[in-house]
Scaffold this motif. Structure first.
Motif, PDB file in Angstrom:
ATOM      1  N   ARG A 285     -35.844  15.263 -18.888  1.00  0.00           N
ATOM      2  CA  ARG A 285     -35.882  14.960 -17.453  1.00  0.00           C
ATOM      3  C   ARG A 285     -36.152  16.252 -16.693  1.00  0.00           C
ATOM      4  NH1 ARG A 285     -29.637  13.478 -15.761  1.00  0.00           N
ATOM      5  NH2 ARG A 285     -28.645  15.402 -16.463  1.00  0.00           N
TER       6      ARG A 285
ATOM      7  N   ASN B 243     -34.379   5.873 -17.662  1.00  0.00           N
ATOM      8  CA  ASN B 243     -33.073   5.593 -17.053  1.00  0.00           C
ATOM      9  C   ASN B 243     -32.299   4.496 -17.799  1.00  0.00           C
ATOM     10  OD1 ASN B 243     -31.407   6.520 -15.090  1.00  0.00           O
ATOM     11  ND2 ASN B 243     -32.191   5.177 -13.474  1.00  0.00           N
TER      12      ASN B 243
ATOM     13  N   THR C  85     -41.382   7.517 -13.187  1.00  0.00           N
ATOM     14  CA  THR C  85     -40.260   8.240 -13.796  1.00  0.00           C
ATOM     15  C   THR C  85     -39.857   9.303 -12.769  1.00  0.00           C
ATOM     16  OG1 THR C  85     -41.776   9.713 -14.971  1.00  0.00           O
ATOM     17  CG2 THR C  85     -40.974   7.844 -16.192  1.00  0.00           C
TER      18      THR C  85
ATOM     19  N   VAL D  56     -34.747  11.841 -13.920  1.00  0.00           N
ATOM     20  CA  VAL D  56     -34.445  10.610 -14.654  1.00  0.00           C
ATOM     21  C   VAL D  56     -34.948  10.810 -16.091  1.00  0.00           C
ATOM     22  CG1 VAL D  56     -35.291   8.235 -14.890  1.00  0.00           C
ATOM     23  CG2 VAL D  56     -34.396   9.012 -12.691  1.00  0.00           C
TER      24      VAL D  56
ATOM     25  N   HIS E  17     -36.667  10.267 -19.513  1.00  0.00           N
ATOM     26  CA  HIS E  17     -37.790   9.417 -19.929  1.00  0.00           C
ATOM     27  C   HIS E  17     -38.356   9.872 -21.261  1.00  0.00           C
ATOM     28  CE1 HIS E  17     -39.379  12.622 -17.318  1.00  0.00           C
ATOM     29  NE2 HIS E  17     -40.473  12.592 -18.056  1.00  0.00           N
TER      30      HIS E  17
END
Ligand code: GTQ
Length: 366
Positions: A109, A129, A143, A147, A149
Motif C-alpha cells: 500500500r 482492502n 486502489t 489501501v 492491494h
C-alpha cells in the motif's frame, strides 16, 4: 529587465550564496500562462505491446519483480530523476501492466493513489482492502491511497490493464510512503465482490453509508458504464467531448478516486469536436475506434490500444474518422487536484468556428 554587467555579476554572486535575484527572475516565476514541461505526445499500442512481451520473457512477477509494467514517460519530463518522475503529465503516471497466468503481484500500500482500466484478458483477480474482486476488459477499478492491494491472474491468458497513479504529484509534494504486506496476498475480510454487490443498484446506497467514505465501491463494471453512455447518446453531445461520463464515488458523488478523475467518452461516427484548453491534464487510452486529436496545431492519429496525453493549457480537439464505427476513449485527469486548489480554468477556441489549423502530423515510434 536589461541587466547591466554589474547587476549580472551581482546576480551570480547572490546565486553562489544560495540567494535569488527577483529583479531578473520575476517574469519566469509569475508566468503570463503556464509553461508546461510535459508536451503533447502519443504512444502506439504496438510499441507498448512489443516491449511488454519482451518484459514477459525477461522477468517473473512475484519472483523478483513486484510488478511488470511499462510506464509512459513524457519526453518533456525526461530530465527529472528517477526516469521522468514516472510522469505522463506533470501530475499523472500511467502504465500498462501485464500479469501472466499463475502470477501474483504481491500486496503493498502507498500514499500514492491508483486506478486501473482493464484492456485485455480474462481471469484477473485483485484483492483490495480485504475484498477479492474479479475484473474483465472494460472494467474500472480503484486502489485508493493507503489501501492494501495485490493482483493475481487465475485465468489462462495474460491480462493487460492500464495503471494510473498520481505519483509525479506525490513525488513533488514529497509525501510518498509505502508499506509491504507481510504475506504475498492479503487476508480476505469480506465476501468476494462485496462492494459491487452492495452498490449493485447504482442509484441507491446501503443505509449504513450515509456517512461518506473514501472508496465504498472497488469496481465499476463495463456494462454499467456503457449503459450510462447509451443513455446520454440519445441526447445532444457535448461540443468538445461527445458523450462523456465520469466514474464517481457513489456515497459522495465526487470522483471515484479522490485525487484522479476518470472518464469514458464516446465519439459517434464522424464526430468533430471543437477545440478548447484547460489547466487540468489528461492521459487518454483508446479503448475502441480510430480518429485523431489536434493538440496545438499538431495532429495525433490514434487507433485502438494507443495512449496520448494532453498537458496543461494545450488547445485540443477530438475527431472520429470513421463514418460507421464509434470511438470509446478512457481517460484520467488531475481535475480533482486543480479544483481543490481553485486552479482550474477553461478557454474555448474562438477562431475558425472552433477548429485549429493542422500544421503538422505527429510521427510516433512503432
Ligand atoms: O499495481 O500497485 O504501475 O504500485 C505502479 C506502481 C502499479 C501497483 C504501477 C504500483 C502499481
Amino acid at each position: 529587465m536589461n541587466a547591466s554587467k554589474e547587476i549580472l555579476s551581482f546576480n551570480k554572486k547572490l546565486e553562489g550564496e544560495n540567494l535569488g535575484p527577483l529583479w531578473s527572475s520575476i517574469h519566469q516565476l509569475n508566468t503570463i500562462e503556464p509553461e508546461a514541461k510535459p508536451i503533447p505526445y502519443l504512444w502506439k499500442k504496438e510499441l507498448i505491446e512489443r516491449n511488454l512481451e519482451e518484459a514477459e520473457e525477461l522477468l517473473e512477477v512475484g519472483a523478483g519483480a513486484d510488478r511488470r509494467a511499462v510506464f509512459l514517460i513524457n519526453p518533456g519530463m525526461k530530465d527529472l530523476k528517477p526516469v521522468g518522475w514516472g510522469g505522463a503529465t506533470q501530475t499523472l503516471y500511467a502504465a500498462v501492466q501485464a500479469v501472466k497466468p499463475g502470477e501474483i503481484a504481491p500486496s503493498h500500500r502507498h500514499t500514492t493513489t491508483a486506478l486501473r482500466f482493464i484492456m485485455k484478458g480474462e481471469g484477473a483477480k485483485g484483492r483490495v482492502n480485504g475484498e477479492k474482486i474479479t475484473f474483465e476488459p472494460g472494467d474500472f477499478l480503484i486502489t485508493p491511497s493507503w489501501v492494501w492491494h495485490d493482483h493475481a491472474n487465475e485465468g489462462n491468458e495474460t491480462v493487460y490493464w492500464m495503471d494510473c497513479l498520481d505519483s509525479p504529484f506525490t513525488k513533488y509534494m514529497n509525501v510518498s510512503f509505502t508499506e509491504f504486506y507481510p504475506e504475498k496476498q492479503q487476508k480476505l475480510l469480506v465476501p468476494d465482490d462485496y462492494s459491487s454487490t452492495r452498490y449493485q443498484g447504482g442509484m441507491v446506497r446501503p443505509i449504513s453509508d450515509r456517512q461518506p467514505s473514501l472508496a465504498p465501491l472497488g469496481r465499476y463494471k463495463w456494462n454499467q458504464t456503457k449503459s450510462g453512455l447509451d443513455g446520454l447518446s440519445k441526447l445532444n453531445p457535448d461540443l468538445f467531448d461527445g458523450f462523456a461520463v465520469e466514474y464517481i464515488n457513489p456515497s459522495t458523488g465526487k470522483d471515484a478516486n479522490n485525487r484522479i478523475g476518470s472518464r469514458m467518452q464516446k465519439l459517434s461516427p464522424g464526430f468533430q469536436g471543437k477545440a478548447h484548453r484547460h489547466v487540468h491534464s489528461n492521459v487518454y487510452h483508446v479503448f475502441k475506434g480510430t480518429g485523431y486529436t489536434v493538440m496545438n496545431g499538431v495532429r495525433f492519429d490514434w487507433s485502438e490500444g494507443d495512449f496520448f496525453v494532453i498537458p496543461s493549457w494545450i488547445w485540443h480537439e477530438h475527431v472520429n474518422t470513421s463514418d460507421s464505427e464509434e470511438v470509446l476513449l478512457f481517460s484520467t485527469n488531475d481535475l480533482p487536484i486543480m479544483e481543490a486548489f481553485d486552479f482550474e480554468r477553461v478557454e474555448e477556441y474562438e477562431l475558425n468556428n472552433g477548429h485549429q489549423e493542422i500544421k503538422e502530423v505527429f510521427k510516433p515510434i512503432y
